[in-house]
Design an enzyme around this catalytic site. Structure first.
Site, short mmCIF file in Angstrom:
data_model
loop_
_atom_site.label_atom_id
_atom_site.label_comp_id
_atom_site.label_asym_id
_atom_site.label_seq_id
_atom_site.Cartn_x
_atom_site.Cartn_y
_atom_site.Cartn_z
N ASP A 1 -12.62 -21.59 -17.46
CA ASP A 1 -12.43 -20.42 -17.06
C ASP A 1 -11.52 -19.96 -16.55
OD1 ASP A 1 -15.06 -17.50 -16.49
OD2 ASP A 1 -12.92 -17.46 -15.99
N ASP B 1 -6.30 -20.32 -19.36
CA ASP B 1 -6.05 -18.91 -20.98
C ASP B 1 -6.18 -19.06 -21.76
OD1 ASP B 1 -5.12 -16.66 -21.37
OD2 ASP B 1 -3.26 -16.59 -19.99
N VAL B 2 -7.07 -18.97 -22.42
CA VAL B 2 -7.83 -19.16 -24.07
C VAL B 2 -6.79 -18.42 -24.99
CG1 VAL B 2 -10.38 -19.01 -23.99
CG2 VAL B 2 -9.10 -17.16 -24.26
N ASN C 1 -16.51 -17.25 -26.30
CA ASN C 1 -17.42 -16.86 -25.16
C ASN C 1 -15.71 -15.91 -24.40
OD1 ASN C 1 -20.06 -15.58 -23.63
ND2 ASN C 1 -18.59 -16.79 -22.32
N TYR D 1 -11.57 -3.00 -28.08
CA TYR D 1 -12.63 -4.18 -28.18
C TYR D 1 -13.93 -4.10 -29.52
CZ TYR D 1 -16.90 -6.26 -25.98
OH TYR D 1 -17.77 -6.61 -25.80
N LYS E 1 -13.87 -7.30 -31.67
CA LYS E 1 -14.67 -7.91 -32.22
C LYS E 1 -14.75 -7.39 -33.30
CE LYS E 1 -16.30 -9.51 -27.19
NZ LYS E 1 -16.11 -10.59 -27.27
P1 NAI Z 1 -17.80 -11.83 -17.85
O1 NAI Z 1 -16.90 -10.87 -17.42
O2 NAI Z 1 -18.70 -11.64 -16.98
O3 NAI Z 1 -17.53 -12.69 -18.31
C1 NAI Z 1 -16.31 -13.25 -18.60
C2 NAI Z 1 -15.14 -14.68 -18.48
O4 NAI Z 1 -14.92 -15.27 -19.30
C3 NAI Z 1 -15.18 -14.40 -16.72
O5 NAI Z 1 -15.32 -16.01 -15.94
C4 NAI Z 1 -14.11 -14.50 -16.94
O6 NAI Z 1 -13.08 -14.76 -15.93
C5 NAI Z 1 -13.42 -15.01 -18.05
N1 NAI Z 1 -12.08 -14.99 -19.11
C6 NAI Z 1 -11.58 -13.53 -19.04
N2 NAI Z 1 -10.13 -13.74 -20.08
C7 NAI Z 1 -10.06 -15.27 -19.80
C8 NAI Z 1 -8.70 -15.88 -20.23
N3 NAI Z 1 -8.35 -15.55 -20.59
N4 NAI Z 1 -9.03 -17.23 -20.77
C9 NAI Z 1 -10.47 -17.97 -20.45
N5 NAI Z 1 -11.74 -17.65 -19.51
C10 NAI Z 1 -11.34 -15.79 -19.80
O7 NAI Z 1 -18.79 -10.67 -19.46
P2 NAI Z 1 -19.91 -11.58 -19.78
O8 NAI Z 1 -20.07 -9.61 -20.59
O9 NAI Z 1 -20.73 -11.89 -19.46
O10 NAI Z 1 -18.76 -11.20 -21.13
C11 NAI Z 1 -18.37 -12.83 -22.01
C12 NAI Z 1 -18.87 -12.66 -23.49
O11 NAI Z 1 -20.21 -11.54 -24.04
C13 NAI Z 1 -17.57 -11.81 -23.88
O12 NAI Z 1 -16.83 -11.72 -25.23
C14 NAI Z 1 -17.94 -10.16 -24.20
O13 NAI Z 1 -17.05 -9.28 -24.89
C15 NAI Z 1 -19.37 -10.75 -24.46
N6 NAI Z 1 -19.99 -9.39 -24.51
C16 NAI Z 1 -20.87 -9.05 -23.76
C17 NAI Z 1 -21.44 -7.90 -23.45
C18 NAI Z 1 -21.65 -7.19 -22.59
O14 NAI Z 1 -22.57 -6.25 -22.20
N7 NAI Z 1 -21.58 -7.97 -20.84
C19 NAI Z 1 -22.18 -7.40 -24.64
C20 NAI Z 1 -21.24 -8.18 -25.71
C21 NAI Z 1 -20.59 -9.39 -25.65
#
Ligand code: NAI
Length: 251
Positions: A37, A60-61, A87, A152, A156
């Site tokens: 992360d 940082d991905v 993810n 966004y 996706k």
């Molecule tokens: P979240 O915000 O709880 O978790 C995302 C994590 O990714 C965080 O820990 C953040 O620090 C990390 N992150 C962000 N930028 C980064 C980078 N450059 N390098 C490494 N890590 C990084 O969000 P959530 O909801 O768990 O989302 C996870 C995935 O699911 C994302 O790709 C999001 O677009 C996708 N998603 C989420 C939905 C939702 O309703 N929560 C719906 C559909 C897809």
């Protein structure tokens, strides 16, 4: 023998939400897990919770050097990589008019280029594994539009398309590439948005009403789908998009 045997899984964005639930589920089913992360302290907290067989990595991905270092750390610690869960990602409001160029670039760099970079550096190890699997976190919005989320939704859509392209490119290498398409999930991302809203309960109701189930999904419900695609039980699935959205894109 556990479900994941001696598999090593790298999960990006594993410090929170869906990634965190996925890291926990894969670990509970026997995988050794790299908890990756950009937020190093949350990655370390998750790895500490998981205990043995986990490794926290700050990454940082969107940055090739950082991704290469993550992959090197994973191989140094565990000797192999069998599963990559791409993810990490985030959402952002905005139309093509209101979005700033830098906002578009950053979102695309994390959500789309991040999938490219992590897959690029992990691929030699996934091929060596002989049973490599990639699971990308796309979104139901790759198939249906939603308003005020132009970057966004575009990101996706790109992930779903890239999933199909990668699946074809690497089928002969024995690497399967699939994506999960979650609906609206009650992760810390949305929890923060709801908490900051003028009327939190109205926003929560609005988000829940996207689904005919009238609720948001839980991170654990998406992790189950990711874990199936990440397992050898999904052996005939490649290039597929597994929609787990409480029926949102069905109505
Ligand atoms: P979240 O915000 O709880 O978790 C995302 C994590 O990714 C965080 O820990 C953040 O620090 C990390 N992150 C962000 N930028 C980064 C980078 N450059 N390098 C490494 N890590 C990084 O969000 P959530 O909801 O768990 O989302 C996870 C995935 O699911 C994302 O790709 C999001 O677009 C996708 N998603 C989420 C939905 C939702 O309703 N929560 C719906 C559909 C897809």
């Amino acid at each position: 023998m556990t479900e994941f045997g001696d598999d090593v899984a790298v999960v990006t964005g594993a410090g929170s939400g869906i990634g965190r639930a996925t890291a926990g589920l894969l670990h509970s089913r026997g995988a050794r897990v790299v908890v990756a992360d950009i937020n190093g302290s949350s990655a370390r907290d998750v790895a500490a919770e998981l205990g043995g067989g986990s490794l926290a990595v700050e990454v940082d991905v969107s940055d090739g050097r950082s991704v290469k270092s993550m992959i090197d750390s994973a191989v140094e610690a565990f000797g192999r990589i069998d599963v990559l869960c791409n993810n990490a990602g985030f959402g952002m409001r905005g139309t093509v008019v209101t979005l700033q160029e830098a906002e578009w670039d950053r979102l695309m760099a994390v959500n789309v280029k991040g999938v490219f970079l992590c897959s690029k550096f992990a691929m030699p190890h996934l091929i060596s594994s002989g049973r490599g699997r990639i699971v990308n976190t796309s979104s139901y919005t790759s198939s249906v539009g939603i308003a005020d989320r132009a970057a966004y939704v575009a990101s996706k859509g790109a992930i779903s398309a890239l999933t199909r392209a990668m699946a074809l490119d690497h089928v002969a290498d024995g690497v399967r590439v699939n994506a999960v398409a979650p609906g609206t999930v009650d992760s810390p991302y949305f929890a923060a948005m709801i908490a900051a809203a003028d009327n939190p309960s109205a926003l929560r109701d609005e988000l829940a009403s996207r689904s005919p189930m009238h609720r948001m999904g839980e991170p654990a419900e998406i992790a189950e789908a990711i874990a199936w695609l990440a397992s050898t039980r999904s052996s005939f699935a490649t290039g597929s998009l597994l929609v787990v959205d409480g029926g949102t894109s069905a109505w």
